[in-house]
Design a protein around this motif. Structure first.
Motif, short mmCIF file in Angstrom:
data_model
loop_
_atom_site.label_atom_id
_atom_site.label_comp_id
_atom_site.label_asym_id
_atom_site.label_seq_id
_atom_site.Cartn_x
_atom_site.Cartn_y
_atom_site.Cartn_z
N SER A 59 0.18 20.21 9.13
CA SER A 59 -0.84 19.61 9.97
C SER A 59 -0.71 18.09 9.87
N ALA A 60 -0.45 17.44 11.01
CA ALA A 60 -0.23 15.99 11.04
C ALA A 60 -1.36 15.33 11.82
N GLY A 61 -2.57 15.42 11.29
CA GLY A 61 -3.74 14.90 11.98
C GLY A 61 -4.18 13.55 11.46
N PHE A 62 -5.49 13.26 11.59
CA PHE A 62 -6.04 11.99 11.13
C PHE A 62 -7.48 12.20 10.68
N THR A 63 -8.00 11.23 9.95
CA THR A 63 -9.41 11.20 9.56
C THR A 63 -9.96 9.80 9.85
N TRP A 64 -11.27 9.75 10.16
CA TRP A 64 -11.93 8.47 10.40
C TRP A 64 -12.42 7.88 9.09
N LYS A 92 0.82 -1.21 0.00
CA LYS A 92 0.00 0.00 0.00
C LYS A 92 0.85 1.26 0.00
N GLY A 93 2.14 1.11 0.30
CA GLY A 93 3.02 2.26 0.29
C GLY A 93 2.91 3.16 1.49
N ASP A 94 2.19 2.73 2.54
CA ASP A 94 2.02 3.59 3.70
C ASP A 94 3.32 3.73 4.49
N ALA A 95 4.04 2.64 4.61
CA ALA A 95 5.29 2.66 5.35
C ALA A 95 6.44 2.76 4.37
N ILE A 96 7.28 3.77 4.60
CA ILE A 96 8.39 3.97 3.69
C ILE A 96 9.64 3.34 4.27
N THR A 97 10.28 2.46 3.52
CA THR A 97 11.55 1.88 3.95
C THR A 97 12.59 2.10 2.86
N ALA A 108 4.53 10.98 12.02
CA ALA A 108 3.89 9.67 12.13
C ALA A 108 2.59 9.78 12.90
N PHE A 109 1.67 8.88 12.57
CA PHE A 109 0.42 8.72 13.32
C PHE A 109 0.12 7.23 13.38
N GLU A 110 -0.25 6.73 14.58
CA GLU A 110 -0.60 5.32 14.73
C GLU A 110 -1.84 5.16 15.60
N ASP A 111 -2.75 4.32 15.13
CA ASP A 111 -3.95 3.91 15.87
C ASP A 111 -3.63 2.54 16.46
N VAL A 112 -3.39 2.49 17.77
CA VAL A 112 -2.86 1.28 18.39
C VAL A 112 -3.91 0.64 19.29
N PRO A 113 -4.34 -0.58 19.00
CA PRO A 113 -5.31 -1.27 19.87
C PRO A 113 -4.65 -1.82 21.12
N SER A 114 -5.44 -2.03 22.16
CA SER A 114 -4.89 -2.55 23.41
C SER A 114 -4.35 -3.96 23.24
N SER A 115 -4.83 -4.69 22.22
CA SER A 115 -4.35 -6.05 21.97
C SER A 115 -2.89 -6.09 21.57
N SER A 116 -2.29 -4.92 21.30
CA SER A 116 -0.87 -4.88 20.93
C SER A 116 0.02 -5.09 22.13
N ASN A 117 -0.58 -5.21 23.33
CA ASN A 117 0.21 -5.39 24.55
C ASN A 117 1.19 -4.24 24.75
N ASN A 169 -16.28 3.18 7.33
CA ASN A 169 -16.58 1.87 6.76
C ASN A 169 -15.82 0.75 7.45
N ASP A 170 -14.57 0.99 7.78
CA ASP A 170 -13.79 -0.06 8.43
C ASP A 170 -13.34 0.32 9.83
N ASP A 171 -13.90 1.43 10.35
CA ASP A 171 -13.59 1.86 11.72
C ASP A 171 -12.10 2.05 11.93
N LYS A 172 -11.46 2.68 10.96
CA LYS A 172 -10.02 2.95 11.07
C LYS A 172 -9.75 4.45 11.02
N ALA A 173 -8.71 4.84 11.71
CA ALA A 173 -8.23 6.22 11.64
C ALA A 173 -7.00 6.25 10.74
N ASN A 174 -7.00 7.16 9.80
CA ASN A 174 -5.91 7.24 8.83
C ASN A 174 -5.15 8.56 8.98
#
Length: 450
Positions: A219-224, A32-37, A162-171, A227-232
């Motif tokens: 501006s380094a924000g996010f949008t909801w 998807k090209g979201d992460a640049i390496t 950077a922006f990350e939506d991190v669930p609690s399941s990530s420990n 449809n898939d309940d994700k923040a981008n």
């Protein structure tokens, strides 16, 4: 580039990938090209400072817990409305000055980060705002005689966010993907497909991109995505200003294009992403003011400080009558000074030439501009809008050339030439390509004749 925040009590970070070397190799595994390496080595040190594993240093962090109704809690887990906290590096582990624990009863936490951490920001509704960011210029007022290069790129640094939506399941093990927020620009020049019978020599002592926006808010924000309940991540540049900014390099030793393609910046540039029209060379003078320049648009052009010579065999020149004028003897040949145009040959004299260029630079892209000057099908560009008034001319030169290096810069045009006229018969041609950081599918390489 990926950064991992170390779990439980201590919030830290570890780089998971690196960036690029001089020859960029795209090794991005994310389709998807979201992460640049990038390749895991850094190019030669004479490049604008591109953030890598080895030089990320400290970075700024905000964090907030997310309410089940998709709103953010008012309180901050990390940072405050006016100030982020700093994650500090030691042995490739980044920690905060205090222990931060995963909050109970919370299913997800948003993290925002950026580097350099020294940049000031404030937190708005969807994330941090970095105001009035300005790429640096070199100090042309310095009279240090030992300097041989004044390169803006040498003083510029990469900006990553950077922006990350991190669930609690990530420990509480958090991976942060930094994205490059600037555009990287390189300029090369050559006499492409120069013919054996072509005896023109081009020497260059400086190159700049002129009339760029030099200031902006990130501006380094996010949008909801409902449809898939994700923040981008939603990073964008706003309030671009200072559209007369210039970035480039001046060097005391010329680059001779007879030796093949040359890097005419020595230091690649990190500039604010932007779309700007090309300078319109047809509307830069007012007919009623014979000797007064009145720029009527601020479009973009690439400007070169250069000289052009023509070599002929033989040490005599018909019609000289003892006065060689614009001719000089070198070995068994004689040389003509084609540009700048004066009545005497002076190997120290250089003049300004320019090429209008429309730019559309995007975040995280590297743009290489290849100029073709006095090649098989190209000329030497156009006369740029250089002021003629003595005071304005001095201010103009001070923006490009160190104060103690301005002798032998010829700005006067021949009587039959005006601003925007070709210096020689044909225009310079150029080709633009895009490399990783990440490839821009909307930018197509191609030869453009101005």
């Amino acid at each position: 580039m990926k950064v991992r925040l170390i779990p439980i009590a201590v919030l830290g970070a570890m780089i998971a990938t690196a960036c690029s070397n001089e020859e960029v190799v795209d090794v991005n595994p994310d389709v998807k090209g979201d992460a640049i390496t990038f390749s895991p080595t850094v190019g030669r040190a004479t490049r604008a400072t591109e953030t890598t594993k080895s030089n990320l240093g400290n970075f700024a962090v905000y964090a907030k817990a997310v309410h089940p109704n998709h709103s953010l809690y008012n309180s901050f887990l990390i940072g405050s409305e006016t100030t982020p906290e700093t994650a500090k590096e030691q042995d490739e582990v980044w920690t905060l000055d205090r222990n931060v624990y995963w909050p109970t009863g919370v299913e997800r936490v948003f993290f925002w980060a950026y580097s350099p951490a020294t940049l000031t920001s404030k937190f708005e509704s969807t994330g941090p705002l970095i105001s009035s960011f300005t790429p640096s210029n070199s100090d042309l007022a310095s009279n240090n005689e030992s300097l041989t290069l004044w390169a803006d790129g040498e003083h510029q640094t990469d900006l990553v966010v950077a922006f990350e939506d991190v669930p609690s399941s990530s420990n509480t093990s958090v991976t942060i993907n930094f994205k490059h927020a600037l555009s990287q620009v390189l300029i090369n020049a050559q006499q492409k497909d120069k013919q054996a019978k072509d005896n023109r020599t081009v020497k260059i002592k400086g190159s700049w991109i002129v009339n760029l926006n030099g200031k902006g808010d990130l501006s380094a924000g996010f949008t909801w995505n409902k449809n898939d309940d994700k923040a981008n991540h939603n990073t964008n540049w706003q309030s671009l200003s200072n559209p007369t900014s210039k970035y480039g390099s001046y060097f005391t030793s010329y680059k001779n294009l007879s030796g093949g393609k040359q890097d005419v910046l020595d230091e690649s540039l990190m500039i604010i992403p932007q779309h700007r029209p090309a300078w319109n060379r047809a509307i830069t003078t007012t007919p009623e003011a014979e000797n007064t320049l009145t720029p009527t648009n601020d479009g973009v052009y690439i400007m070169l400080l250069c000289r052009i010579e023509l070599r002929h065999p033989g040490t005599t020149h018909e019609g000289d009558e003892g006065d060689l004028g614009d001719v000089a003897i070198e070995g068994s040949d004689h040389l003509h000074q084609l540009f700048p145009v004066t009545d005497k040959f002076n190997s120290n004299e250089y003049g300004f030439a320019c090429i209008p260029v429309d730019i559309d630079f995007a975040m995280g892209k590297k743009y290489t501009i290849d100029l073709d000057i006095c090649g098989k099908d190209s000329g030497a560009g156009y006369y740029p809008p250089v002021p003629e008034n003595e005071s304005d001319l001095k201010n103009f030169l001070d923006k490009f050339i160190p104060k103690n290096k301005q002798d032998n810069i010829i700005t006067k045009r021949p009587d039959n030439k005006k601003v925007g006229d070709p210096i020689l018969d044909d225009p310079i041609k150029f080709n633009v390509t895009v490399d990783a950081w990440e490839n821009d599918d909307n930018w197509k390489p191609g030869n453009i004749t101005m």
